[in-house]
Design a protein around this motif. Structure first.
Motif, mmCIF file in Angstrom:
data_model
loop_
_atom_site.group_PDB
_atom_site.id
_atom_site.type_symbol
_atom_site.label_atom_id
_atom_site.label_comp_id
_atom_site.label_asym_id
_atom_site.label_seq_id
_atom_site.Cartn_x
_atom_site.Cartn_y
_atom_site.Cartn_z
ATOM 1 N N PRO A 157 28.551 29.177 45.549
ATOM 2 C CA PRO A 157 27.868 30.421 45.177
ATOM 3 C C PRO A 157 28.225 30.854 43.750
ATOM 4 C CG PRO A 157 28.858 30.608 47.354
ATOM 5 C CD PRO A 157 29.361 29.332 46.758
ATOM 6 N N TYR A 158 27.232 31.286 43.021
ATOM 7 C CA TYR A 158 27.502 31.912 41.737
ATOM 8 C C TYR A 158 28.276 33.202 42.013
ATOM 9 C CZ TYR A 158 24.119 28.794 39.422
ATOM 10 O OH TYR A 158 23.460 27.710 38.931
ATOM 11 N N ASP A 159 29.127 33.574 41.079
ATOM 12 C CA ASP A 159 29.867 34.814 41.340
ATOM 13 C C ASP A 159 30.250 35.521 40.053
ATOM 14 O OD1 ASP A 159 32.904 34.539 40.635
ATOM 15 O OD2 ASP A 159 32.431 32.662 41.614
ATOM 16 N N ARG B 167 27.045 40.542 48.513
ATOM 17 C CA ARG B 167 27.162 39.197 49.077
ATOM 18 C C ARG B 167 25.771 38.663 49.383
ATOM 19 N NH1 ARG B 167 32.461 38.329 50.782
ATOM 20 N NH2 ARG B 167 33.741 40.217 50.902
ATOM 21 N N SER C 60 33.156 38.382 39.004
ATOM 22 C CA SER C 60 34.338 39.167 39.354
ATOM 23 C C SER C 60 34.783 39.915 38.112
ATOM 24 C CB SER C 60 35.461 38.251 39.865
ATOM 25 O OG SER C 60 36.638 38.992 40.114
ATOM 26 N N ARG D 284 26.387 41.619 34.907
ATOM 27 C CA ARG D 284 25.623 41.414 36.136
ATOM 28 C C ARG D 284 24.226 40.877 35.818
ATOM 29 N NH1 ARG D 284 22.028 43.366 39.713
ATOM 30 N NH2 ARG D 284 22.585 43.283 41.932
ATOM 31 N N SER E 139 32.646 34.950 35.218
ATOM 32 C CA SER E 139 31.311 34.774 35.772
ATOM 33 C C SER E 139 31.078 33.283 35.959
ATOM 34 C CB SER E 139 30.260 35.374 34.829
ATOM 35 O OG SER E 139 28.954 35.158 35.327
ATOM 36 N N TYR E 140 30.808 32.885 37.192
ATOM 37 C CA TYR E 140 30.606 31.466 37.498
ATOM 38 C C TYR E 140 29.139 31.198 37.773
ATOM 39 C CZ TYR E 140 30.764 26.960 39.821
ATOM 40 O OH TYR E 140 30.538 25.649 40.169
ATOM 41 N N THR E 141 28.550 30.315 36.999
ATOM 42 C CA THR E 141 27.155 29.918 37.202
ATOM 43 C C THR E 141 27.041 28.391 37.173
ATOM 44 O OG1 THR E 141 26.740 30.208 34.819
ATOM 45 C CG2 THR E 141 26.195 32.057 36.267
ATOM 46 N N TYR F 21 25.042 34.104 45.752
ATOM 47 C CA TYR F 21 25.940 34.721 44.782
ATOM 48 C C TYR F 21 26.837 35.770 45.425
ATOM 49 C CZ TYR F 21 22.799 38.794 44.726
ATOM 50 O OH TYR F 21 22.062 39.894 45.077
ATOM 51 N N LEU F 22 27.929 36.059 44.711
ATOM 52 C CA LEU F 22 28.872 37.111 45.081
ATOM 53 C C LEU F 22 29.137 37.962 43.843
ATOM 54 C CD1 LEU F 22 31.514 34.919 46.976
ATOM 55 C CD2 LEU F 22 29.745 36.327 48.036
ATOM 56 N N ILE F 23 29.240 39.262 44.027
ATOM 57 C CA ILE F 23 29.552 40.159 42.918
ATOM 58 C C ILE F 23 30.622 41.142 43.365
ATOM 59 C CG2 ILE F 23 28.697 41.981 41.393
ATOM 60 C CD1 ILE F 23 25.980 40.686 41.424
#
Length: 271
Positions: free
Chosen positions: A102-104, A52, A106, A84, A127-129, A56-58
């Motif tokens: 936030p980019y994320d 976190r 999942s 990633r 993947s959200y950018t 971004y979130l991963i």
């Protein structure tokens, strides 16, 4: 080719050469002499990831079965690392700016099939950018535990002519599903014709008889543990717009078996 193809290329480069070059000599429970001679691959540590940050979130989760097979573990980790890496490159491009959202990333790996002869793992996520929605992530890993190596579509069905027949079968099923979806929405005739025309073009382009278009597949097992069909999986944008989501077509073993390489026919019902 689609975004997932780029990740798959990175994956293949990351796998040890001994895995890429090894060829199975048998589908029987006994390991082949070649497989026995293949140097062992150290299994990378597979740990679920939760990161976190304000930007971004991963979230990445791995299946327990992968820890049994070092080569499979390496393949899954290489895929996740590539996804990633792309996300973090986009984050770095922000500089001191903060994204509106936030980019994320999942990504979940899940078990589909686990037998002494086959292990199949699904990778699904996004993947959200930035933009309206995330980019889909989709991959399938079909593993031969006795050789600790991946079974690819090209290896399973090596004859280019065979892919013409398979592509035709898949295309027919996708067009039929398309027609049913459009009819359910009941658009005006002119609009229906345009929708079908555009979607049919995407289907044609996404199912050309190139094994790369059918690289993501899942074995479907019968009661006896043999393969009774292959489910080909297509991410959004390959054979339809994003709104249509992931699409699948199951091709029965009766259609596939005459085209399957002899060394793998024992995996199939009737083989």
């Amino acid at each position: 080719m689609f975004r997932i193809a780029c990740l798959s290329c990175l994956l293949l480069l990351a796998l040890p050469a001994c895995q890429r070059d090894a060829a199975p000599a048998s589908t029987t429970p006994a390991a082949s002499a070649d497989a026995a001679a293949t140097p062992a691959v150290a299994a990378p540590p597979l740990q679920d990831v939760v990161e976190r940050d304000p930007s971004y979130l991963i979230g990445i989760s791995y299946p327990p079965v992968a820890k049994r097979y070092p080569g499979l573990a390496a393949a899954l980790k290489a895929y996740a690392d590539a996804a990633r890496g792309e996300l973090m490159q986009a984050v770095a491009g922000l500089g001191s700016q903060k994204p509106t959202a936030p980019y994320d990333l999942s990504l979940a790996f899940s078990e589909l099939v686990v037998t002494p002869q086959l292990v199949a793992i699904a990778a699904d996520g996004s993947s959200y950018t930035g933009g309206a929605h995330g980019n889909p992530l989709l991959a399938r890993f079909v593993w031969l535990p006795q050789q600790d190596r991946q079974l690819t579509a090209t290896e399973l069905i090596p004859d280019p002519q065979a892919w013409r027949d398979i592509a035709g079968y898949v295309r027919e099923q996708l067009l039929s599903a398309l027609s049913q979806r459009v009819d359910a929405d009941a658009p005006p005739p002119a609009e229906r014709a345009q929708i079908v025309k555009n979607a049919s073009q995407m289907i044609d382009e996404g199912t050309t008889p190139d094994p790369a278009n059918f690289a993501q597949f899942e074995p479907v097992l019968g009661a006896g543990g043999k393969i009774v069909g292959l489910r080909f999986v297509f991410p959004p944008y390959q054979v339809g717009p994003y709104a249509d989501g992931v699409q699948t077509v199951e091709v029965p073993a009766a259609v596939l078996l005459p085209k399957v390489a002899a060394r793998y026919r024992g995996l199939f019902e009737g083989g």
